[in-house]
Design a protein around this motif. Structure first.
Motif, PDB file in Angstrom:
ATOM      1  N   LYS A   1      16.396 -10.007 -63.986  1.00 39.58           N
ATOM      2  CA  LYS A   1      15.856  -9.609 -62.690  1.00 39.58           C
ATOM      3  C   LYS A   1      14.345  -9.766 -62.635  1.00 39.58           C
ATOM      4  O   LYS A   1      13.768  -9.933 -61.550  1.00 39.58           O
ATOM      5  CB  LYS A   1      16.246  -8.168 -62.362  1.00 39.58           C
ATOM      6  N   ALA A   2      13.705  -9.729 -63.792  1.00 37.89           N
ATOM      7  CA  ALA A   2      12.248  -9.912 -63.846  1.00 37.89           C
ATOM      8  C   ALA A   2      11.859 -11.382 -63.739  1.00 37.89           C
ATOM      9  O   ALA A   2      10.686 -11.708 -63.568  1.00 37.89           O
ATOM     10  CB  ALA A   2      11.688  -9.320 -65.133  1.00 37.89           C
ATOM     11  N   GLY A   3      12.856 -12.276 -63.836  1.00 42.03           N
ATOM     12  CA  GLY A   3      12.580 -13.702 -63.697  1.00 42.03           C
ATOM     13  C   GLY A   3      12.257 -14.405 -64.999  1.00 42.03           C
ATOM     14  O   GLY A   3      11.629 -15.463 -64.993  1.00 42.03           O
ATOM     15  N   TYR A   4      12.692 -13.835 -66.122  1.00 43.29           N
ATOM     16  CA  TYR A   4      12.366 -14.432 -67.420  1.00 43.29           C
ATOM     17  C   TYR A   4      13.608 -14.853 -68.214  1.00 43.29           C
ATOM     18  O   TYR A   4      13.579 -14.889 -69.440  1.00 43.29           O
ATOM     19  CB  TYR A   4      11.527 -13.458 -68.251  1.00 43.29           C
ATOM     20  N   ALA A   5      14.690 -15.180 -67.510  1.00 40.84           N
ATOM     21  CA  ALA A   5      15.888 -15.670 -68.194  1.00 40.84           C
ATOM     22  C   ALA A   5      15.682 -17.115 -68.624  1.00 40.84           C
ATOM     23  O   ALA A   5      15.353 -17.966 -67.792  1.00 40.84           O
ATOM     24  CB  ALA A   5      17.096 -15.563 -67.275  1.00 40.84           C
ATOM     25  N   PRO A   6      15.863 -17.431 -69.903  1.00 43.19           N
ATOM     26  CA  PRO A   6      15.671 -18.807 -70.364  1.00 43.19           C
ATOM     27  C   PRO A   6      16.813 -19.712 -69.934  1.00 43.19           C
ATOM     28  O   PRO A   6      17.913 -19.250 -69.601  1.00 43.19           O
ATOM     29  CB  PRO A   6      15.624 -18.657 -71.888  1.00 43.19           C
ATOM     30  N   SER A   7      16.567 -20.999 -69.956  1.00 42.17           N
ATOM     31  CA  SER A   7      17.548 -21.969 -69.462  1.00 42.17           C
ATOM     32  C   SER A   7      18.789 -22.059 -70.342  1.00 42.17           C
ATOM     33  O   SER A   7      19.842 -22.521 -69.882  1.00 42.17           O
ATOM     34  CB  SER A   7      16.899 -23.355 -69.364  1.00 42.17           C
ATOM     35  N   HIS A   8      18.699 -21.626 -71.595  1.00 39.46           N
ATOM     36  CA  HIS A   8      19.843 -21.755 -72.503  1.00 39.46           C
ATOM     37  C   HIS A   8      20.860 -20.627 -72.353  1.00 39.46           C
ATOM     38  O   HIS A   8      21.893 -20.626 -73.014  1.00 39.46           O
ATOM     39  CB  HIS A   8      19.366 -21.831 -73.961  1.00 39.46           C
ATOM     40  N   TRP A   9      20.597 -19.658 -71.483  1.00 37.92           N
ATOM     41  CA  TRP A   9      21.563 -18.582 -71.264  1.00 37.92           C
ATOM     42  C   TRP A   9      22.874 -19.132 -70.710  1.00 37.92           C
ATOM     43  O   TRP A   9      22.894 -20.180 -70.055  1.00 37.92           O
ATOM     44  CB  TRP A   9      20.992 -17.565 -70.282  1.00 37.92           C
ATOM     45  N   VAL A  10      23.965 -18.397 -70.927  1.00 35.98           N
ATOM     46  CA  VAL A  10      25.253 -18.786 -70.336  1.00 35.98           C
ATOM     47  C   VAL A  10      25.141 -18.737 -68.820  1.00 35.98           C
ATOM     48  O   VAL A  10      24.306 -18.022 -68.259  1.00 35.98           O
ATOM     49  CB  VAL A  10      26.391 -17.842 -70.791  1.00 35.98           C
ATOM     50  N   LYS A  11      25.990 -19.508 -68.174  1.00 31.46           N
ATOM     51  CA  LYS A  11      26.032 -19.503 -66.720  1.00 31.46           C
ATOM     52  C   LYS A  11      26.900 -18.330 -66.236  1.00 31.46           C
ATOM     53  O   LYS A  11      27.720 -17.811 -66.985  1.00 31.46           O
ATOM     54  CB  LYS A  11      26.602 -20.825 -66.201  1.00 31.46           C
ATOM     55  N   PRO A  12      26.747 -17.916 -64.976  1.00 33.25           N
ATOM     56  CA  PRO A  12      27.603 -16.855 -64.438  1.00 33.25           C
ATOM     57  C   PRO A  12      29.075 -17.195 -64.608  1.00 33.25           C
ATOM     58  O   PRO A  12      29.502 -18.315 -64.342  1.00 33.25           O
ATOM     59  CB  PRO A  12      27.204 -16.806 -62.957  1.00 33.25           C
ATOM     60  N   GLY A  13      29.853 -16.230 -65.091  1.00 30.05           N
ATOM     61  CA  GLY A  13      31.278 -16.432 -65.291  1.00 30.05           C
ATOM     62  C   GLY A  13      31.661 -16.800 -66.708  1.00 30.05           C
ATOM     63  O   GLY A  13      32.844 -16.732 -67.066  1.00 30.05           O
ATOM     64  N   GLN A  14      30.712 -17.173 -67.523  1.00 37.90           N
ATOM     65  CA  GLN A  14      31.016 -17.554 -68.900  1.00 37.90           C
ATOM     66  C   GLN A  14      31.039 -16.318 -69.805  1.00 37.90           C
ATOM     67  O   GLN A  14      30.484 -15.274 -69.478  1.00 37.90           O
ATOM     68  CB  GLN A  14      29.997 -18.576 -69.406  1.00 37.90           C
ATOM     69  N   GLY A  15      31.698 -16.462 -70.940  1.00 40.23           N
ATOM     70  CA  GLY A  15      31.801 -15.369 -71.892  1.00 40.23           C
ATOM     71  C   GLY A  15      33.238 -14.935 -72.098  1.00 40.23           C
ATOM     72  O   GLY A  15      34.128 -15.283 -71.317  1.00 40.23           O
ATOM     73  N   ASP A  16      33.467 -14.168 -73.158  1.00 39.69           N
ATOM     74  CA  ASP A  16      34.824 -13.767 -73.539  1.00 39.69           C
ATOM     75  C   ASP A  16      35.140 -12.307 -73.213  1.00 39.69           C
ATOM     76  O   ASP A  16      36.292 -11.968 -72.964  1.00 39.69           O
ATOM     77  CB  ASP A  16      35.022 -13.981 -75.043  1.00 39.69           C
ATOM     78  N   ARG A  17      34.131 -11.445 -73.214  1.00 40.49           N
ATOM     79  CA  ARG A  17      34.355 -10.017 -72.978  1.00 40.49           C
ATOM     80  C   ARG A  17      33.203  -9.451 -72.154  1.00 40.49           C
ATOM     81  O   ARG A  17      32.060  -9.905 -72.289  1.00 40.49           O
ATOM     82  CB  ARG A  17      34.421  -9.213 -74.285  1.00 40.49           C
ATOM     83  N   TRP A  18      33.476  -8.428 -71.364  1.00 36.97           N
ATOM     84  CA  TRP A  18      32.426  -7.834 -70.541  1.00 36.97           C
ATOM     85  C   TRP A  18      31.330  -7.204 -71.380  1.00 36.97           C
ATOM     86  O   TRP A  18      30.159  -7.200 -70.992  1.00 36.97           O
ATOM     87  CB  TRP A  18      33.021  -6.801 -69.578  1.00 36.97           C
TER      88      TRP A  18
ATOM     89  N   GLN B   1       6.081 -19.107 -83.796  1.00 34.68           N
ATOM     90  CA  GLN B   1       5.636 -20.396 -84.318  1.00 34.68           C
ATOM     91  C   GLN B   1       6.662 -21.487 -84.052  1.00 34.68           C
ATOM     92  O   GLN B   1       6.323 -22.608 -83.678  1.00 34.68           O
ATOM     93  CB  GLN B   1       5.377 -20.293 -85.829  1.00 34.68           C
ATOM     94  N   GLY B   2       7.957 -21.162 -84.193  1.00 41.62           N
ATOM     95  CA  GLY B   2       8.992 -22.179 -84.101  1.00 41.62           C
ATOM     96  C   GLY B   2       9.477 -22.475 -82.697  1.00 41.62           C
ATOM     97  O   GLY B   2      10.228 -23.440 -82.500  1.00 41.62           O
ATOM     98  N   TYR B   3       9.054 -21.666 -81.714  1.00 45.11           N
ATOM     99  CA  TYR B   3       9.544 -21.873 -80.354  1.00 45.11           C
ATOM    100  C   TYR B   3       8.914 -23.121 -79.757  1.00 45.11           C
ATOM    101  O   TYR B   3       7.690 -23.270 -79.731  1.00 45.11           O
ATOM    102  CB  TYR B   3       9.239 -20.656 -79.480  1.00 45.11           C
ATOM    103  N   SER B   4       9.761 -24.013 -79.228  1.00 44.29           N
ATOM    104  CA  SER B   4       9.266 -25.326 -78.794  1.00 44.29           C
ATOM    105  C   SER B   4       8.873 -25.394 -77.326  1.00 44.29           C
ATOM    106  O   SER B   4       8.227 -26.344 -76.900  1.00 44.29           O
ATOM    107  CB  SER B   4      10.328 -26.397 -79.078  1.00 44.29           C
ATOM    108  N   GLY B   5       9.258 -24.400 -76.535  1.00 43.77           N
ATOM    109  CA  GLY B   5       8.948 -24.434 -75.108  1.00 43.77           C
ATOM    110  C   GLY B   5       7.704 -23.642 -74.759  1.00 43.77           C
ATOM    111  O   GLY B   5       6.765 -23.544 -75.555  1.00 43.77           O
ATOM    112  N   ASN B   6       7.691 -23.074 -73.566  1.00 39.12           N
ATOM    113  CA  ASN B   6       6.579 -22.250 -73.093  1.00 39.12           C
ATOM    114  C   ASN B   6       6.649 -20.908 -73.809  1.00 39.12           C
ATOM    115  O   ASN B   6       7.385 -20.013 -73.412  1.00 39.12           O
ATOM    116  CB  ASN B   6       6.678 -22.070 -71.581  1.00 39.12           C
ATOM    117  N   VAL B   7       5.884 -20.760 -74.868  1.00 36.41           N
ATOM    118  CA  VAL B   7       6.009 -19.587 -75.727  1.00 36.41           C
ATOM    119  C   VAL B   7       5.540 -18.308 -75.033  1.00 36.41           C
ATOM    120  O   VAL B   7       6.066 -17.221 -75.296  1.00 36.41           O
ATOM    121  CB  VAL B   7       5.268 -19.803 -77.062  1.00 36.41           C
ATOM    122  N   LYS B   8       4.601 -18.412 -74.134  1.00 40.07           N
ATOM    123  CA  LYS B   8       4.129 -17.221 -73.415  1.00 40.07           C
ATOM    124  C   LYS B   8       5.215 -16.690 -72.485  1.00 40.07           C
ATOM    125  O   LYS B   8       5.439 -15.475 -72.388  1.00 40.07           O
ATOM    126  CB  LYS B   8       2.859 -17.557 -72.620  1.00 40.07           C
ATOM    127  N   TYR B   9       5.905 -17.585 -71.798  1.00 38.10           N
ATOM    128  CA  TYR B   9       7.019 -17.217 -70.926  1.00 38.10           C
ATOM    129  C   TYR B   9       8.140 -16.583 -71.748  1.00 38.10           C
ATOM    130  O   TYR B   9       8.693 -15.544 -71.383  1.00 38.10           O
ATOM    131  CB  TYR B   9       7.519 -18.452 -70.186  1.00 38.10           C
TER     132      TYR B   9
END
Length: 227
Positions: free
Chosen positions: A149-166, A104-112
């Motif tokens: 890999k399935a093509g369903y990563a949302p835009s708010h994910w971190v970019k490659p190289g970001q993060g503190d620990r593997w 209900q609260g998701y503001s984008g393409n909820v099916k995606y």
């Protein structure tokens, strides 16, 4: 009206429970009388959910290179429930629970978004977890790797190289695993296979010739401009 929705939902389940390799799927909207449950019916639907469950299983098996029954978990049925609960979703005992409040609260393409969540949770059904010994962050990272890999990563994910620990988990670990998979095509599939009986950080050395900490340093260095 709510009773009609439940009847129609039940009918859709009966029409499409049999998936690939005999795996059965069911989807139940336990929150049909809520705003989120109604949005699920309107924008996603039981029939689509069942099709996505079947398609995601096929994709996960290919990603994990599980080409025969002997390679896979012995799962006969996967059930999904739309529940009036907090959070986003969780999986337990081959049952996936998705939050109607989140829908209900998701503001984008909820099916995606729902499809991406579904691929993540279906991965938990099929992946090996080292008999419970693998880091939780790695388990969640593999699930998000499949989603990526399935093509369903949302835009708010971190970019490659970001993060503190593997093993930070989710998108951070998914991006790192994608890097490792680029070093050796099929790495994640081979790692998952090794995790069938247990877990050791040394699996990274066996597969890639470097410790996981060194691989993380290499990954961070490669994407230094992303931080």
């Amino acid at each position: 009206m709510a009773n009609l929705v439940l009847i129609l939902s039940s009918l859709a389940i009966l029409l499409a429970v049999q998936g690939i390799e005999g795996v059965q799927y069911s989807a139940t909207n336990n929150a049909a009388t809520t705003a989120g449950g109604a949005r699920f019916v309107r924008d996603i639907g039981v029939q689509y959910t069942l099709q996505a469950m079947d398609a995601s299983t096929s994709f996960i098996w290919r990603t994990f290179q599980q080409n025969s029954d002997a390679d896979r978990k012995n799962v006969q049925k996967v059930s999904l429930f739309i529940d009036d609960m907090g959070g986003v979703a969780y999986t337990s005992n081959d049952q996936i629970h998705v939050s109607a409040r989140y829908i209900q609260g998701y503001s984008g393409n909820v099916k995606y978004e729902f499809t991406g969540v579904l691929y993540h949770e279906m991965t938990h059904v099929w992946q090996w977890n080292g008999n419970g010994k693998a880091p939780g962050g790695l388990i969640e990272g593999i699930a998000d790797f499949v989603r990526l890999k399935a093509g369903y990563a949302p835009s708010h994910w971190v970019k490659p190289g970001q993060g503190d620990r593997w093993d930070q988990g989710y998108d951070v670990t998914a991006r790192f695993l994608d890097y490792c998979n680029g070093l050796r095509n099929g790495f994640v599939a081979e790692l998952n296979k090794k995790m069938r009986g247990g877990y050791s950080n040394n699996y990274f050395v066996e597969l890639l010739g470097k410790t996981v900490d060194q691989l993380w340093k290499d990954y961070k260095a490669k994407h230094a401009t992303a931080n």
